[in-house]
Write an enzyme that holds these catalytic residues in place. Structure first.
Site, PDB file in Angstrom:
ATOM      1  N   GLY A  33      13.680 -36.925  51.006  1.00  0.00           N
ATOM      2  CA  GLY A  33      12.520 -37.786  51.211  1.00  0.00           C
ATOM      3  C   GLY A  33      11.678 -37.914  49.955  1.00  0.00           C
ATOM      4  O   GLY A  33      12.106 -37.530  48.872  1.00  0.00           O
ATOM      5  N   ASN A  34      10.501 -38.476  50.109  1.00  0.00           N
ATOM      6  CA  ASN A  34       9.590 -38.603  48.966  1.00  0.00           C
ATOM      7  C   ASN A  34       8.151 -38.451  49.435  1.00  0.00           C
ATOM      8  O   ASN A  34       7.891 -38.302  50.628  1.00  0.00           O
ATOM      9  CB  ASN A  34       9.823 -39.936  48.242  1.00  0.00           C
ATOM     10  CG  ASN A  34       9.515 -41.128  49.118  1.00  0.00           C
ATOM     11  OD1 ASN A  34       8.374 -41.390  49.454  1.00  0.00           O
ATOM     12  ND2 ASN A  34      10.558 -41.841  49.529  1.00  0.00           N
ATOM     13  N   ARG A  35       7.222 -38.482  48.497  1.00  0.00           N
ATOM     14  CA  ARG A  35       5.828 -38.131  48.785  1.00  0.00           C
ATOM     15  C   ARG A  35       4.956 -39.295  49.213  1.00  0.00           C
ATOM     16  O   ARG A  35       3.738 -39.165  49.277  1.00  0.00           O
ATOM     17  CB  ARG A  35       5.195 -37.477  47.549  1.00  0.00           C
ATOM     18  CG  ARG A  35       5.826 -36.175  47.167  1.00  0.00           C
ATOM     19  CD  ARG A  35       5.035 -35.504  46.044  1.00  0.00           C
ATOM     20  NE  ARG A  35       5.756 -34.374  45.493  1.00  0.00           N
ATOM     21  CZ  ARG A  35       5.803 -33.176  46.076  1.00  0.00           C
ATOM     22  NH1 ARG A  35       5.159 -32.970  47.208  1.00  0.00           N
ATOM     23  NH2 ARG A  35       6.488 -32.204  45.510  1.00  0.00           N
ATOM     24  N   SER A  36       5.530 -40.452  49.501  1.00  0.00           N
ATOM     25  CA  SER A  36       4.688 -41.587  49.879  1.00  0.00           C
ATOM     26  C   SER A  36       3.988 -41.319  51.212  1.00  0.00           C
ATOM     27  O   SER A  36       4.613 -40.939  52.200  1.00  0.00           O
ATOM     28  CB  SER A  36       5.540 -42.853  49.996  1.00  0.00           C
ATOM     29  OG  SER A  36       4.724 -43.912  50.452  1.00  0.00           O
TER      30      SER A  36
END
Ligand code: CTP
Ligand code: CA
Length: 228
Positions: A33-36
Site C-alpha cells: 500500500g501507500n501513505r495516501s
C-alpha cells in the site's frame, strides 16, 4: 448563482474524482500500500459538490466519511480503481485523479496466508499496473470512449519538481497536473498542501501553502475555465 459565497459554476457538470491509495494484495491478510490519506481527493469532491457539480468519488481505502451529496464508489486495488473510473467517466465532463495508484502489484495473490517456515521467504514478483491517467489521455487522443472532456492528475515530485512535472504532464496527455511539493511536513495525511499546477497550454499556477480545500478550489477554477 451563489451559494455561501461560492458560485455554482459547476452546476450541470458531472465530475469524477479518485482519492486515497490502492492496496495490492499479497495474500488474504497482506498488501502493498501507500501513505495516501484521501484528504485531498475528498476536499476536491466536497468543493466540486459545493460548486454545484454532480460528483462521483472513487475512493481507495480511505478512512473518511462519505461527503454529503456525493456518490462514493469504494475500491481496493488499482485494477478495481481503473474499472470504477472508466465506468464513472462515461459522459462525465472532467476527471481529477488524486488517488495514489500503485505502479506495481504482486504477479500472483496467494489464496492462503503465506506461512513462515525455517527457509528464507520467496521474493514477491511484481508486475506493472495499468496507468489509468495515461489511458484516459490516450482514449481522448484516439476518440475511444469513455473519456471526459477535461483530464487532471496529481504528482508528488522531488528534485527538479518543474522539469519532472512537465515531462509527466506530456507523458500522461492530461490538461493539468497538480505537482505537490513533498517534504516539510506537507502532503501525506496533513490538512495543508502547497503545489504548482502545470497546464498543457499556459503558464504554471502557484498555489501557496494552505488548506486542501483552497487547492481544490483552484483546480476547479482551472477545470471550469476549460469547460466554459
Ligand atoms: N496514476 C494512474 N495510474 C497509475 C499510476 C498513476 O492513473 N498506475 C495517476 C495518479 O493518480 C496521478 C498521476 O497518475 O494523478 C501521477 O502519478 P505518479 O505516481 O506521480 O506518476 P507515475 O507515472 O506513476 O510516475 P512515477 O514513476 O513518478 O511514480
Ligand atoms: Ca507512480
Amino acid at each position: 448563482r451563489v451559494l455561501a459565497g461560492r458560485s455554482l459554476d459547476l452546476a450541470g457538470r458531472h465530475v469524477v474524482v479518485s482519492a486515497g491509495g490502492t492496496r495490492e494484495a499479497i495474500d488474504p491478510v497482506r498488501f502493498i500500500g501507500n501513505r495516501s490519506s484521501g484528504l485531498q481527493g475528498y476536499a476536491l469532491a466536497r468543493t466540486a459538490a459545493a460548486r454545484g457539480a454532480r460528483v462521483t468519488l472513487v475512493a481507495a481505502n480511505v478512512a473518511l466519511p462519505d461527503p454529503a451529496g456525493v456518490a462514493v464508489v469504494r475500491v481496493e486495488s488499482a485494477l478495481q480503481l481503473r474499472e470504477a473510473v472508466l465506468g464513472a467517466v462515461e459522459g462525465a465532463d472532467a476527471v481529477v485523479m488524486a488517488a495514489a495508484v500503485a505502479d506495481f502489484r504482486p504477479a500472483a495473490r496467494s489464496d492462503s496466508k503465506i506461512k513462515k517456515t525455517s527457509a528464507e521467504p520467496d521474493a514477491i514478483h511484481l508486475v506493472k499496473n495499468p496507468d489509468i491517467l495515461a489511458e484516459l489521455g490516450e482514449r481522448r487522443r484516439d476518440g475511444a470512449k469513455p473519456y471526459p472532456a477535461v483530464i487532471a492528475g496529481f504528482a508528488a515530485e522531488t528534485d527538479d519538481v518543474l522539469a519532472n512535472g512537465r515531462a509527466k504532464l506530456a507523458r500522461k496527455g492530461c490538461d493539468l497536473l497538480v505537482v505537490n511539493q513533498v517534504g516539510e511536513g506537507l502532503a501525506f495525511g496533513t490538512p495543508d498542501n502547497a503545489a504548482v499546477v502545470l497546464l498543457a497550454d499556459a503558464e504554471p499556477v502557484e498555489i501557496p501553502r494552505g488548506p486542501k480545500e483552497a487547492l481544490a478550489d483552484v483546480v476547479w477554477d482551472l477545470v471550469a475555465a476549460r469547460l466554459a
